[in-house]
Write an enzyme that holds these catalytic residues in place. Structure first.
Site, short mmCIF file in Angstrom:
data_model
loop_
_atom_site.label_atom_id
_atom_site.label_comp_id
_atom_site.label_asym_id
_atom_site.label_seq_id
_atom_site.Cartn_x
_atom_site.Cartn_y
_atom_site.Cartn_z
N SER A 148 -0.02 -1.15 -7.40
CA SER A 148 1.08 0.00 -6.73
C SER A 148 2.28 -0.96 -6.35
O SER A 148 3.24 -0.39 -6.28
CB SER A 148 0.62 0.49 -5.54
OG SER A 148 0.30 -0.46 -4.56
N ALA A 193 -2.57 0.45 3.21
CA ALA A 193 -3.83 -0.40 2.68
C ALA A 193 -3.92 -0.07 1.14
O ALA A 193 -3.64 0.95 0.64
CB ALA A 193 -5.10 0.01 3.55
N ASP A 219 -1.80 2.30 8.54
CA ASP A 219 -3.21 2.69 8.14
C ASP A 219 -4.24 2.38 8.62
O ASP A 219 -4.71 1.22 9.12
CB ASP A 219 -3.14 1.91 6.49
CG ASP A 219 -4.01 2.53 5.65
OD1 ASP A 219 -5.22 3.04 5.75
OD2 ASP A 219 -3.54 3.15 4.34
N LYS A 245 1.10 12.28 -5.19
CA LYS A 245 0.22 12.64 -6.23
C LYS A 245 0.24 14.24 -6.50
O LYS A 245 0.40 14.98 -5.68
CB LYS A 245 -1.20 12.39 -5.67
CG LYS A 245 -1.07 10.89 -4.86
CD LYS A 245 -0.56 10.01 -5.70
CE LYS A 245 -0.72 8.53 -4.74
NZ LYS A 245 0.17 7.59 -5.36
#
Length: 467
Positions: free
Chosen positions: A203, A230, A249, A312
């Protein structure tokens, strides 16, 4: 006398029906005047649906390649198309033929992009594209055309992109487009980044490309909140730019990254900063509409000025989903919204936006009664901390007595939290784990506890004070 034949118990044969033969439908051939759109393989239907929003008919020519008769009106930039080019000539892949056809049309500095669609068949032509690029650059410079190094240089010079797209091994489409109006300044819309060796995930390349796409990058010392951090790929990119990173996170970060950031192990949806940050970045694998609502909340409260997020997408109705995400972000006051399925994105899109701190960009908040807390009211756009043209603002302390001045540092106004802890993210009191005793709540005199250790420090690492 006629004899009767024996009865037959078999069913009569049904009459034959003539079924018309199925004819395979092929896309119409490319003609001069068409527009070609390059995209990620598998996103061809999304590009066609996007063009249909502008009442344009499009069709898939090949994997990762779409054709339309026209382009959308104005300077519209599509989300699922990486690059677009007008077809001004259809030629063999010969440098001399392209030079003879296009040299008279070039009036400004150009950058030459030679590419093939991003598919298995197209990638086999990469070596042929590199050879053609070298020959074409030499010939165009020989006839006196100013060929610059990259798309950014062409944009600064007010030039054009000379694009050569391989349709097959023996045919190319050639077209000119102004650099300032191009979908991308990179060949075929593909800007590649290498994954660092010590990166915890791939990423990191997505954020590098997203920052280049946004046109604005974090400066050293700026505060960046990483929602869904994370294992730490995006946090690492920000650390390399010497930013102060607050990672949100409940999961664990890579050990090398956890030592360098402020990690609050809590849910991003329950986190509320006590002072504004410069950036909020988000790469959570969660429902896109709920993530958009969360980021809209950040915009309404002005908890950050710049936004980079990755959403997403579902398998179907992705164009519709992108439109709903944009609408939700706009309700939070985010402006300058740019959306694109970048080269390093998969079934996702990248969003870049910014949030003004003046009254002109304020959007009224539609909050429920349960959301109207003291913390939320403190960061209301109507609060004095965000009043324009005011160097200092005062906010009442937790006791309602003396006011605390919020100094102006680097053009930003910081306000201390309404609670006595003074931390960047006020962590709610959680139930102690089984077998562990609950820690007593510290007073404001003794100072807050460090977010990663149980010792009492002079000030919380989360409460960012700039020099």
């Amino acid at each position: 006398m006629l004899q009767r034949s024996a009865p037959s118990f078999s069913r009569p044969a049904p009459a034959r029906r003539e079924v018309p033969a199925k004819t395979a439908t092929f896309p119409s051939p490319v003609t001069v005047g068409d527009w070609l759109w390059l995209c990620r393989q598998g996103a061809e239907n999304d590009v066609c649906e996007e063009l249909a929003l502008y009442r344009l008919t499009a069709e898939m020519l090949a994997p990762a390649l779409v054709r339309s008769a026209k382009k959308p009106p104005g300077d519209v930039l599509l989300t699922f198309a990486r690059q677009g080019l007008p077809v001004e000539a259809l030629l063999p892949p010969d440098a001399q033929a392209i030079t003879a056809a296009m040299s008279r049309r070039v009036k400004r500095p150009i950058v030459i992009h030679v590419f093939a669609p991003d598919s298995d068949d197209g990638n086999r032509l990469s070596s042929q594209a590199e050879s053609l690029l070298s020959d074409l650059t030499t010939l165009l410079r020989a006839v006196g055309i100013d060929v610059v190094s990259d798309g950014e240089a062409a944009q600064q010079a007010g030039g054009h992109l000379l694009q050569v797209c391989f349709l097959s091994a023996d045919r190319v489409a050639v077209g000119l487009v102004a650099a300032v109006k191009a979908q991308s300044l990179f060949p075929g819309g593909r800007q590649r980044f290498r994954k660092p060796k010590d990166a915890p995930s791939r990423s990191a390349r997505k954020l590098e490309e997203a920052l280049a796409f946004s046109g604005h990058v974090p400066a050293a010392g700026e505060v960046c909140v990483d929602l869904g951090a994370a294992p730490g790929g995006w946090s690492q990119v920000l650390l390399e730019r010497r930013c102060h990173v607050v990672a949100i996170d409940p999961g664990r970060l890579a050990p090398a990254i956890a030592k360098r950031v402020e990690h609050l192990r809590m849910n991003a949806f329950s986190f509320a900063p006590e002072i504004p940050a410069d950036w909020v970045v988000c790469d959570m694998a969660y429902r896109p509409l709920e993530v958009a609502a969360l980021l809209a909340r950040w915009g309404r409260h002005r908890w950050a000025q710049f936004l980079i997020a990755n959403f997403k997408l579902p398998m179907k109705k992705r164009v519709e989903m992108v439109g709903r995400i944009r609408e939700i972000l706009e309700t939070g006051g985010w402006t300058g919204i740019k959306m694109r399925q970048l080269y390093h994105d998969r079934e996702e899109v990248t969003v870049a936006a910014w949030r003004g701190f003046g009254r002109e960009t304020w959007v009224g908040k539609r909050a429920s009664e349960g959301e109207k807390t003291t913390e939320n009211a403190q960061f209301s756009p109507k609060s004095p901390e965000f009043a324009p043209n005011r160097s200092q603002a005062t906010a009442k302390g937790p006791g309602g007595g003396k006011g605390q001045s919020a100094g102006k540092t680097g053009g930003r106004r910081h306000a201390r939290g309404g609670q006595g802890s003074g931390g960047f993210g006020a962590k709610k009191t959680a139930k102690p784990e089984r077998g562990k005793k609950a820690q007593p709540r510290e007073s404001s005199r003794s100072g807050p506890k460090d977010v990663r250790t149980s010792r009492v420090s002079g000030r919380s690492k989360g409460h960012v004070r700039r020099p």
